[in-house]
Design an enzyme around this catalytic site. Structure first.
Site, mmCIF file in Angstrom:
data_model
loop_
_atom_site.group_PDB
_atom_site.id
_atom_site.type_symbol
_atom_site.label_atom_id
_atom_site.label_comp_id
_atom_site.label_asym_id
_atom_site.label_seq_id
_atom_site.Cartn_x
_atom_site.Cartn_y
_atom_site.Cartn_z
ATOM 1 N N GLY A 104 0.865 -1.189 0.000
ATOM 2 C CA GLY A 104 0.000 0.000 0.000
ATOM 3 C C GLY A 104 0.894 1.229 0.000
ATOM 4 O O GLY A 104 1.456 1.601 1.028
ATOM 5 N N ALA A 105 1.043 1.813 -1.189
ATOM 6 C CA ALA A 105 1.945 2.963 -1.321
ATOM 7 C C ALA A 105 1.155 4.267 -1.304
ATOM 8 O O ALA A 105 1.457 5.211 -2.019
ATOM 9 C CB ALA A 105 2.755 2.847 -2.611
ATOM 10 N N VAL A 164 0.005 6.898 3.963
ATOM 11 C CA VAL A 164 0.775 6.358 5.095
ATOM 12 C C VAL A 164 1.983 5.575 4.567
ATOM 13 O O VAL A 164 3.109 5.766 5.030
ATOM 14 C CB VAL A 164 -0.097 5.432 5.986
ATOM 15 C CG1 VAL A 164 0.742 4.825 7.100
ATOM 16 C CG2 VAL A 164 -1.273 6.200 6.572
ATOM 17 N N ASP A 180 2.096 -1.547 -4.548
ATOM 18 C CA ASP A 180 0.698 -1.099 -4.630
ATOM 19 C C ASP A 180 0.029 -1.795 -5.800
ATOM 20 O O ASP A 180 0.680 -2.285 -6.720
ATOM 21 C CB ASP A 180 0.624 0.425 -4.792
ATOM 22 C CG ASP A 180 -0.705 0.989 -4.310
ATOM 23 O OD1 ASP A 180 -0.767 1.493 -3.185
ATOM 24 O OD2 ASP A 180 -1.705 0.900 -5.076
ATOM 25 N N VAL A 190 -1.362 -1.905 9.589
ATOM 26 C CA VAL A 190 -1.718 -0.509 9.857
ATOM 27 C C VAL A 190 -3.155 -0.214 9.400
ATOM 28 O O VAL A 190 -3.830 0.671 9.906
ATOM 29 C CB VAL A 190 -0.717 0.451 9.144
ATOM 30 C CG1 VAL A 190 -1.108 1.903 9.320
ATOM 31 C CG2 VAL A 190 0.705 0.234 9.667
ATOM 32 N N ASN A 237 -7.069 0.019 8.763
ATOM 33 C CA ASN A 237 -8.234 0.043 9.660
ATOM 34 C C ASN A 237 -9.385 -0.829 9.156
ATOM 35 O O ASN A 237 -9.487 -1.037 7.949
ATOM 36 C CB ASN A 237 -8.763 1.486 9.752
ATOM 37 C CG ASN A 237 -8.071 2.259 10.853
ATOM 38 O OD1 ASN A 237 -7.726 1.716 11.889
ATOM 39 N ND2 ASN A 237 -7.868 3.552 10.623
ATOM 40 N N ARG A 267 -0.607 11.144 20.235
ATOM 41 C CA ARG A 267 -1.641 12.191 20.211
ATOM 42 C C ARG A 267 -1.933 12.669 21.631
ATOM 43 O O ARG A 267 -1.996 13.877 21.889
ATOM 44 C CB ARG A 267 -2.923 11.655 19.558
ATOM 45 C CG ARG A 267 -2.780 11.539 18.054
ATOM 46 C CD ARG A 267 -4.040 11.031 17.389
ATOM 47 N NE ARG A 267 -3.890 11.111 15.936
ATOM 48 C CZ ARG A 267 -4.475 10.284 15.076
ATOM 49 N NH1 ARG A 267 -5.254 9.300 15.504
ATOM 50 N NH2 ARG A 267 -4.293 10.433 13.780
ATOM 51 N N HIS A 322 -8.169 0.501 18.600
ATOM 52 C CA HIS A 322 -7.966 1.776 17.911
ATOM 53 C C HIS A 322 -9.342 2.268 17.479
ATOM 54 O O HIS A 322 -9.807 1.992 16.397
ATOM 55 C CB HIS A 322 -7.070 1.535 16.698
ATOM 56 C CG HIS A 322 -6.675 2.792 15.994
ATOM 57 N ND1 HIS A 322 -6.166 3.878 16.650
ATOM 58 C CD2 HIS A 322 -6.684 3.116 14.675
ATOM 59 C CE1 HIS A 322 -5.889 4.819 15.770
ATOM 60 N NE2 HIS A 322 -6.199 4.386 14.566
HETATM 61 O O1 TXD Z 1 -3.337 4.082 13.503
HETATM 62 C C1 TXD Z 1 -3.563 3.473 12.483
HETATM 63 N N1 TXD Z 1 -3.485 2.157 12.459
HETATM 64 C C2 TXD Z 1 -3.918 4.188 11.252
HETATM 65 C C3 TXD Z 1 -4.595 3.455 10.199
HETATM 66 C C4 TXD Z 1 -3.545 5.535 11.037
HETATM 67 C C5 TXD Z 1 -3.749 6.129 9.813
HETATM 68 C C6 TXD Z 1 -4.343 5.414 8.686
HETATM 69 N N2 TXD Z 1 -4.908 4.164 9.023
HETATM 70 C C7 TXD Z 1 -5.421 3.320 7.964
HETATM 71 O O2 TXD Z 1 -4.362 2.954 7.082
HETATM 72 C C8 TXD Z 1 -6.455 3.948 7.058
HETATM 73 O O3 TXD Z 1 -7.729 3.971 7.652
HETATM 74 C C9 TXD Z 1 -6.386 3.010 5.870
HETATM 75 O O4 TXD Z 1 -7.134 1.840 6.129
HETATM 76 C C10 TXD Z 1 -4.896 2.656 5.775
HETATM 77 C C11 TXD Z 1 -4.134 3.435 4.708
HETATM 78 O O5 TXD Z 1 -4.354 4.809 4.868
HETATM 79 P P1 TXD Z 1 -3.822 5.853 3.754
HETATM 80 O O6 TXD Z 1 -4.217 7.200 4.225
HETATM 81 O O7 TXD Z 1 -2.417 5.557 3.413
HETATM 82 O O8 TXD Z 1 -4.754 5.446 2.518
HETATM 83 P P2 TXD Z 1 -4.455 5.665 0.968
HETATM 84 O O9 TXD Z 1 -3.624 6.882 0.745
HETATM 85 O O10 TXD Z 1 -5.764 5.554 0.261
HETATM 86 O O11 TXD Z 1 -3.548 4.411 0.585
HETATM 87 C C12 TXD Z 1 -4.018 3.112 0.525
HETATM 88 C C13 TXD Z 1 -3.290 2.439 -0.624
HETATM 89 C C14 TXD Z 1 -3.654 3.012 -2.001
HETATM 90 O O12 TXD Z 1 -2.496 3.456 -2.668
HETATM 91 C C15 TXD Z 1 -4.299 1.826 -2.719
HETATM 92 O O13 TXD Z 1 -4.047 1.810 -4.122
HETATM 93 C C16 TXD Z 1 -3.627 0.664 -2.011
HETATM 94 O O14 TXD Z 1 -3.611 1.045 -0.648
HETATM 95 N N3 TXD Z 1 -4.315 -0.606 -2.190
HETATM 96 C C17 TXD Z 1 -3.661 -1.765 -2.392
HETATM 97 N N4 TXD Z 1 -2.346 -2.037 -2.439
HETATM 98 C C18 TXD Z 1 -2.000 -3.320 -2.665
HETATM 99 N N5 TXD Z 1 -2.895 -4.322 -2.808
HETATM 100 C C19 TXD Z 1 -4.226 -4.082 -2.750
HETATM 101 N N6 TXD Z 1 -5.109 -5.087 -2.901
HETATM 102 C C20 TXD Z 1 -4.657 -2.746 -2.536
HETATM 103 N N7 TXD Z 1 -5.868 -2.162 -2.426
HETATM 104 C C21 TXD Z 1 -5.658 -0.851 -2.215
#
Ligand code: TXD
Length: 316
Positions: free
Chosen positions: A16-17, A20, A40, A125, A127, A158, A182
Protein backbone atom coordinates in the site's frame (compact mmCIF):
# COMPACT_ATOMS: atom_id res chain seq x y z
CA UNK A 1 35.91 0.48 -10.54
CA UNK A 2 34.63 -3.07 -10.40
CA UNK A 3 30.89 -3.47 -9.85
CA UNK A 4 30.06 -3.03 -6.18
CA UNK A 5 29.58 -6.18 -4.14
CA UNK A 6 25.92 -6.82 -3.45
CA UNK A 7 25.37 -7.02 0.32
CA UNK A 8 22.26 -8.14 2.04
CA UNK A 9 20.81 -5.13 3.84
CA UNK A 10 17.65 -5.16 5.93
CA UNK A 11 14.62 -4.83 3.73
CA UNK A 12 11.19 -3.57 4.69
CA UNK A 13 8.22 -4.11 2.39
CA UNK A 14 5.30 -1.71 2.58
CA UNK A 15 2.12 -3.01 0.98
CA UNK A 16 0.00 0.00 0.00
CA UNK A 17 1.94 2.96 -1.32
CA UNK A 18 -0.70 5.51 -0.37
CA UNK A 19 -0.24 8.36 2.03
CA UNK A 20 0.77 6.36 5.09
CA UNK A 21 2.81 3.87 3.05
CA UNK A 22 4.77 6.41 1.02
CA UNK A 23 5.44 8.63 4.05
CA UNK A 24 6.63 5.58 5.97
CA UNK A 25 8.95 4.69 3.09
CA UNK A 26 10.43 8.18 3.34
CA UNK A 27 10.87 7.93 7.12
CA UNK A 28 12.52 4.48 6.94
CA UNK A 29 14.91 5.54 4.20
CA UNK A 30 15.79 8.92 5.67
CA UNK A 31 16.32 7.43 9.14
CA UNK A 32 18.64 4.95 7.40
CA UNK A 33 16.78 1.99 8.86
CA UNK A 34 16.46 -0.30 5.84
CA UNK A 35 15.97 -0.59 2.11
CA UNK A 36 12.33 -0.27 1.18
CA UNK A 37 10.04 -2.05 -1.27
CA UNK A 38 6.84 -0.13 -1.91
CA UNK A 39 4.08 -2.27 -3.40
CA UNK A 40 0.70 -1.10 -4.63
CA UNK A 41 -2.08 -2.40 -6.84
CA UNK A 42 -2.02 0.79 -8.93
CA UNK A 43 0.43 0.41 -11.79
CA UNK A 44 3.22 2.96 -12.08
CA UNK A 45 2.38 4.74 -8.83
CA UNK A 46 4.80 2.94 -6.48
CA UNK A 47 7.47 3.03 -9.17
CA UNK A 48 7.05 6.82 -9.50
CA UNK A 49 7.14 7.35 -5.74
CA UNK A 50 10.23 5.17 -5.41
CA UNK A 51 12.02 7.13 -8.12
CA UNK A 52 11.06 10.43 -6.50
CA UNK A 53 12.36 9.24 -3.10
CA UNK A 54 15.49 7.88 -4.76
CA UNK A 55 16.21 11.25 -6.34
CA UNK A 56 16.16 12.88 -2.88
CA UNK A 57 18.87 10.55 -1.53
CA UNK A 58 21.81 12.82 -2.34
CA UNK A 59 20.13 15.76 -0.65
CA UNK A 60 18.97 13.78 2.38
CA UNK A 61 22.38 12.12 2.66
CA UNK A 62 21.40 8.47 2.72
CA UNK A 63 21.95 5.58 0.38
CA UNK A 64 18.99 3.32 1.00
CA UNK A 65 17.46 1.56 -1.96
CA UNK A 66 13.79 2.24 -2.62
CA UNK A 67 11.99 -0.03 -5.07
CA UNK A 68 8.45 0.50 -6.36
CA UNK A 69 6.55 -2.51 -7.67
CA UNK A 70 3.22 -4.19 -8.35
CA UNK A 71 4.69 -7.67 -8.00
CA UNK A 72 5.15 -9.54 -4.72
CA UNK A 73 8.17 -11.31 -6.18
CA UNK A 74 10.13 -8.07 -5.66
CA UNK A 75 9.34 -8.14 -1.93
CA UNK A 76 11.14 -11.47 -1.41
CA UNK A 77 13.27 -11.89 1.70
CA UNK A 78 11.93 -8.90 3.62
CA UNK A 79 12.64 -8.75 7.37
CA UNK A 80 9.52 -6.69 7.99
CA UNK A 81 6.27 -6.34 6.04
CA UNK A 82 4.01 -3.41 6.82
CA UNK A 83 0.45 -3.58 5.50
CA UNK A 84 -1.18 -0.20 4.88
CA UNK A 85 -3.23 -1.30 1.86
CA UNK A 86 -6.91 -0.49 1.96
CA UNK A 87 -9.29 2.39 2.00
CA UNK A 88 -9.02 5.26 4.49
CA UNK A 89 -12.00 6.90 6.20
CA UNK A 90 -14.17 9.60 4.68
CA UNK A 91 -15.85 12.25 6.85
CA UNK A 92 -18.62 10.74 8.97
CA UNK A 93 -17.31 7.18 8.56
CA UNK A 94 -16.18 5.13 11.53
CA UNK A 95 -13.16 2.86 11.24
CA UNK A 96 -15.54 -0.11 11.39
CA UNK A 97 -17.28 1.03 8.19
CA UNK A 98 -14.13 -0.04 6.38
CA UNK A 99 -14.39 -3.61 7.62
CA UNK A 100 -15.68 -5.45 4.57
CA UNK A 101 -13.52 -3.87 1.88
CA UNK A 102 -10.33 -3.80 3.84
CA UNK A 103 -10.69 -7.36 5.15
CA UNK A 104 -10.37 -8.75 1.63
CA UNK A 105 -7.44 -6.51 0.78
CA UNK A 106 -5.50 -7.24 3.98
CA UNK A 107 -5.99 -11.01 3.88
CA UNK A 108 -4.83 -11.13 0.27
CA UNK A 109 -1.84 -8.88 1.00
CA UNK A 110 -0.80 -10.91 4.04
CA UNK A 111 -0.98 -14.22 2.14
CA UNK A 112 1.01 -12.89 -0.81
CA UNK A 113 3.63 -11.25 1.37
CA UNK A 114 4.24 -14.26 3.63
CA UNK A 115 4.65 -16.49 0.58
CA UNK A 116 7.65 -14.41 -0.48
CA UNK A 117 9.03 -13.50 2.95
CA UNK A 118 8.36 -16.51 5.19
CA UNK A 119 10.59 -15.18 7.99
CA UNK A 120 9.20 -11.65 8.09
CA UNK A 121 7.66 -9.85 11.02
CA UNK A 122 4.34 -8.23 10.07
CA UNK A 123 2.97 -4.87 11.17
CA UNK A 124 -0.62 -4.14 10.16
CA UNK A 125 -1.72 -0.51 9.86
CA UNK A 126 -4.96 -0.77 7.85
CA UNK A 127 -8.23 0.04 9.66
CA UNK A 128 -10.20 -1.17 11.49
CA UNK A 129 -6.81 -1.92 12.96
CA UNK A 130 -7.42 -4.58 15.59
CA UNK A 131 -9.69 -6.67 13.38
CA UNK A 132 -7.33 -6.40 10.39
CA UNK A 133 -4.43 -7.55 12.57
CA UNK A 134 -6.49 -10.54 13.73
CA UNK A 135 -7.39 -11.45 10.13
CA UNK A 136 -3.78 -11.12 8.98
CA UNK A 137 -2.69 -13.33 11.89
CA UNK A 138 -5.26 -15.94 10.80
CA UNK A 139 -4.29 -15.69 7.13
CA UNK A 140 -0.55 -16.10 7.76
CA UNK A 141 -0.76 -18.60 10.61
CA UNK A 142 2.21 -16.83 12.19
CA UNK A 143 3.08 -17.10 15.88
CA UNK A 144 1.72 -14.02 17.64
CA UNK A 145 5.25 -12.70 18.24
CA UNK A 146 5.60 -12.02 14.55
CA UNK A 147 2.37 -10.25 13.70
CA UNK A 148 1.10 -7.09 15.32
CA UNK A 149 -0.82 -3.88 14.68
CA UNK A 150 0.17 -0.24 14.95
CA UNK A 151 -2.25 2.08 16.70
CA UNK A 152 -1.23 2.55 20.31
CA UNK A 153 2.00 4.37 19.47
CA UNK A 154 -0.01 6.85 17.42
CA UNK A 155 -2.81 7.24 19.95
CA UNK A 156 -0.24 7.71 22.73
CA UNK A 157 1.62 10.31 20.64
CA UNK A 158 -1.64 12.19 20.21
CA UNK A 159 -2.36 12.08 23.95
CA UNK A 160 1.21 13.23 24.69
CA UNK A 161 0.87 16.06 22.17
CA UNK A 162 -2.34 17.35 23.74
CA UNK A 163 -0.82 17.17 27.24
CA UNK A 164 2.31 19.01 26.03
CA UNK A 165 0.18 21.68 24.32
CA UNK A 166 -1.91 22.17 27.46
CA UNK A 167 1.13 22.51 29.72
CA UNK A 168 3.38 24.32 27.24
CA UNK A 169 6.18 21.76 27.62
CA UNK A 170 8.38 19.87 25.17
CA UNK A 171 6.33 17.00 23.63
CA UNK A 172 9.29 14.60 23.97
CA UNK A 173 9.21 15.09 27.75
CA UNK A 174 5.65 13.77 27.96
CA UNK A 175 5.19 9.99 28.19
CA UNK A 176 1.82 8.29 28.07
CA UNK A 177 0.27 4.96 27.09
CA UNK A 178 -3.00 4.38 25.34
CA UNK A 179 -4.22 0.78 25.40
CA UNK A 180 -7.23 -1.03 23.96
CA UNK A 181 -8.68 -0.93 20.48
CA UNK A 182 -7.97 1.78 17.91
CA UNK A 183 -11.35 3.45 18.08
CA UNK A 184 -13.73 5.34 20.29
CA UNK A 185 -13.22 2.74 23.04
CA UNK A 186 -9.44 3.18 23.30
CA UNK A 187 -8.13 3.34 26.87
CA UNK A 188 -5.78 6.25 27.61
CA UNK A 189 -4.10 5.57 30.97
CA UNK A 190 -4.00 9.07 32.45
CA UNK A 191 -2.66 7.92 35.78
CA UNK A 192 0.50 6.57 34.12
CA UNK A 193 1.11 9.73 32.04
CA UNK A 194 4.08 11.82 33.16
CA UNK A 195 6.15 14.85 32.26
CA UNK A 196 9.72 13.67 32.88
CA UNK A 197 8.51 11.42 35.68
CA UNK A 198 6.02 13.85 37.26
CA UNK A 199 2.51 12.38 37.05
CA UNK A 200 0.23 14.46 34.86
CA UNK A 201 -2.41 14.07 37.58
CA UNK A 202 -0.20 16.37 39.73
CA UNK A 203 -0.12 19.00 37.00
CA UNK A 204 -3.64 19.07 35.55
CA UNK A 205 -7.09 18.81 37.11
CA UNK A 206 -9.42 15.90 36.35
CA UNK A 207 -11.71 17.91 34.04
CA UNK A 208 -8.81 19.07 31.89
CA UNK A 209 -7.38 15.55 31.68
CA UNK A 210 -10.79 14.20 30.65
CA UNK A 211 -10.98 16.85 27.90
CA UNK A 212 -7.56 15.77 26.58
CA UNK A 213 -8.58 12.10 26.77
CA UNK A 214 -11.70 12.88 24.70
CA UNK A 215 -9.64 14.76 22.13
CA UNK A 216 -7.30 11.77 21.92
CA UNK A 217 -10.22 9.38 21.37
CA UNK A 218 -11.42 11.67 18.63
CA UNK A 219 -7.91 12.37 17.28
CA UNK A 220 -8.27 10.55 13.97
CA UNK A 221 -11.77 11.89 13.25
CA UNK A 222 -10.65 15.46 14.03
CA UNK A 223 -8.11 15.24 11.21
CA UNK A 224 -10.52 13.50 8.81
CA UNK A 225 -13.05 16.30 9.40
CA UNK A 226 -10.44 18.97 8.70
CA UNK A 227 -8.93 17.34 5.65
CA UNK A 228 -12.19 15.98 4.16
CA UNK A 229 -10.16 13.73 1.83
CA UNK A 230 -8.46 10.86 3.64
CA UNK A 231 -7.05 10.85 7.12
CA UNK A 232 -3.86 11.39 9.08
CA UNK A 233 -0.64 10.03 7.66
CA UNK A 234 2.41 11.94 8.97
CA UNK A 235 2.06 10.88 12.60
CA UNK A 236 0.86 7.35 11.66
CA UNK A 237 3.99 6.92 9.51
CA UNK A 238 6.22 8.21 12.33
CA UNK A 239 4.56 5.85 14.81
CA UNK A 240 5.04 2.86 12.51
CA UNK A 241 8.68 3.76 11.89
CA UNK A 242 9.33 3.64 15.64
CA UNK A 243 8.09 0.03 15.72
CA UNK A 244 10.16 -0.86 12.65
CA UNK A 245 13.22 0.69 14.28
CA UNK A 246 12.73 -1.11 17.60
CA UNK A 247 12.54 -4.44 15.75
CA UNK A 248 15.41 -3.89 13.30
CA UNK A 249 17.77 -2.46 15.92
CA UNK A 250 16.60 -4.83 18.65
CA UNK A 251 15.87 -1.90 20.94
CA UNK A 252 13.40 -3.72 23.20
CA UNK A 253 11.26 -0.62 23.52
CA UNK A 254 8.13 -1.00 25.61
CA UNK A 255 5.35 0.25 23.34
CA UNK A 256 1.59 -0.15 23.14
CA UNK A 257 1.12 -2.69 20.35
CA UNK A 258 -1.98 -4.47 19.07
CA UNK A 259 -1.35 -8.14 19.75
CA UNK A 260 -3.22 -11.43 19.96
CA UNK A 261 -4.05 -12.05 23.60
CA UNK A 262 -3.83 -15.49 25.16
CA UNK A 263 -5.31 -14.77 28.57
CA UNK A 264 -3.47 -11.57 29.50
CA UNK A 265 -5.79 -9.05 31.13
CA UNK A 266 -8.38 -11.86 31.25
CA UNK A 267 -8.80 -11.71 27.46
CA UNK A 268 -8.57 -14.58 25.00
CA UNK A 269 -8.70 -14.84 21.20
CA UNK A 270 -8.83 -11.14 20.49
CA UNK A 271 -6.37 -8.49 19.27
CA UNK A 272 -6.05 -5.23 21.18
CA UNK A 273 -3.32 -2.81 22.21
CA UNK A 274 -1.30 -3.64 25.33
CA UNK A 275 2.28 -2.81 26.36
CA UNK A 276 4.75 -5.04 24.49
CA UNK A 277 8.52 -5.22 24.35
CA UNK A 278 9.59 -5.03 20.70
CA UNK A 279 12.90 -6.51 19.59
CA UNK A 280 14.44 -8.44 16.72
CA UNK A 281 12.11 -11.41 17.24
CA UNK A 282 9.07 -9.16 17.18
CA UNK A 283 7.01 -9.12 20.38
CA UNK A 284 9.45 -10.30 23.07
CA UNK A 285 6.94 -10.09 25.89
CA UNK A 286 3.54 -8.74 26.82
CA UNK A 287 3.44 -6.69 30.01
CA UNK A 288 0.47 -7.13 32.31
CA UNK A 289 0.01 -3.84 34.11
CA UNK A 290 -1.86 -3.45 37.35
CA UNK A 291 -5.06 -1.78 36.23
CA UNK A 292 -7.90 -0.37 38.32
CA UNK A 293 -11.34 -2.00 38.05
CA UNK A 294 -12.48 0.90 35.91
CA UNK A 295 -9.52 0.56 33.51
CA UNK A 296 -10.02 -3.21 33.23
CA UNK A 297 -13.70 -2.62 32.48
CA UNK A 298 -12.79 -0.13 29.75
CA UNK A 299 -10.23 -2.56 28.28
CA UNK A 300 -12.80 -5.35 28.27
CA UNK A 301 -15.47 -3.30 26.50
CA UNK A 302 -12.84 -2.25 23.98
CA UNK A 303 -12.01 -5.95 23.42
CA UNK A 304 -15.71 -6.83 23.19
CA UNK A 305 -16.24 -4.41 20.31
CA UNK A 306 -13.22 -5.84 18.47
CA UNK A 307 -14.52 -9.34 19.14
CA UNK A 308 -17.90 -8.48 17.61
CA UNK A 309 -16.23 -7.08 14.51
CA UNK A 310 -14.05 -10.18 14.21
CA UNK A 311 -17.27 -12.23 14.23
CA UNK A 312 -18.80 -9.93 11.61
CA UNK A 313 -15.71 -10.25 9.45
CA UNK A 314 -15.93 -14.08 9.57
CA UNK A 315 -19.47 -13.83 8.14
CA UNK A 316 -18.28 -11.85 5.12
O1 TXD B 1 -3.34 4.08 13.50
C1 TXD B 1 -3.56 3.47 12.48
N1 TXD B 1 -3.49 2.16 12.46
C2 TXD B 1 -3.92 4.19 11.25
C3 TXD B 1 -4.60 3.46 10.20
C4 TXD B 1 -3.55 5.54 11.04
C5 TXD B 1 -3.75 6.13 9.81
C6 TXD B 1 -4.34 5.41 8.69
N2 TXD B 1 -4.91 4.16 9.02
C7 TXD B 1 -5.42 3.32 7.96
O2 TXD B 1 -4.36 2.95 7.08
C8 TXD B 1 -6.46 3.95 7.06
O3 TXD B 1 -7.73 3.97 7.65
C9 TXD B 1 -6.39 3.01 5.87
O4 TXD B 1 -7.13 1.84 6.13
C10 TXD B 1 -4.90 2.66 5.77
C11 TXD B 1 -4.13 3.43 4.71
O5 TXD B 1 -4.35 4.81 4.87
P1 TXD B 1 -3.82 5.85 3.75
O6 TXD B 1 -4.22 7.20 4.22
O7 TXD B 1 -2.42 5.56 3.41
O8 TXD B 1 -4.75 5.45 2.52
P2 TXD B 1 -4.45 5.67 0.97
O9 TXD B 1 -3.62 6.88 0.75
O10 TXD B 1 -5.76 5.55 0.26
O11 TXD B 1 -3.55 4.41 0.58
C12 TXD B 1 -4.02 3.11 0.52
C13 TXD B 1 -3.29 2.44 -0.62
C14 TXD B 1 -3.65 3.01 -2.00
O12 TXD B 1 -2.50 3.46 -2.67
C15 TXD B 1 -4.30 1.83 -2.72
O13 TXD B 1 -4.05 1.81 -4.12
C16 TXD B 1 -3.63 0.66 -2.01
O14 TXD B 1 -3.61 1.04 -0.65
N3 TXD B 1 -4.32 -0.61 -2.19
C17 TXD B 1 -3.66 -1.77 -2.39
N4 TXD B 1 -2.35 -2.04 -2.44
C18 TXD B 1 -2.00 -3.32 -2.67
N5 TXD B 1 -2.90 -4.32 -2.81
C19 TXD B 1 -4.23 -4.08 -2.75
N6 TXD B 1 -5.11 -5.09 -2.90
C20 TXD B 1 -4.66 -2.75 -2.54
N7 TXD B 1 -5.87 -2.16 -2.43
C21 TXD B 1 -5.66 -0.85 -2.22
Amino acid sequence: FNSPTVCSLPRVTIVGAGRVGSTLAQRIAEKNLADVVLLDIVEGMPQGLALDLTEARGIELHNRQIIGTNNYFDTSGSQIVVITAGLPRKPGMSRDDLLKTNAKIVVEAAKNAIAHSPNAIFIVVTNPLDVMTYLAWQATNLPRERIMGMAGVLDSARFETFIAMELGVLPADVKAMVLGSHGDLMVPLSRYATVNGIPVTELLDATTIERLVERTRNGGAEIVELMQTGGAFFAPASATSVMVESILWNQSRLLPVATYLEGEYGLIDVVIGVPCRLGCGGIESVLELNLTDEEIKALHSSAESVHQNIQRSQEI
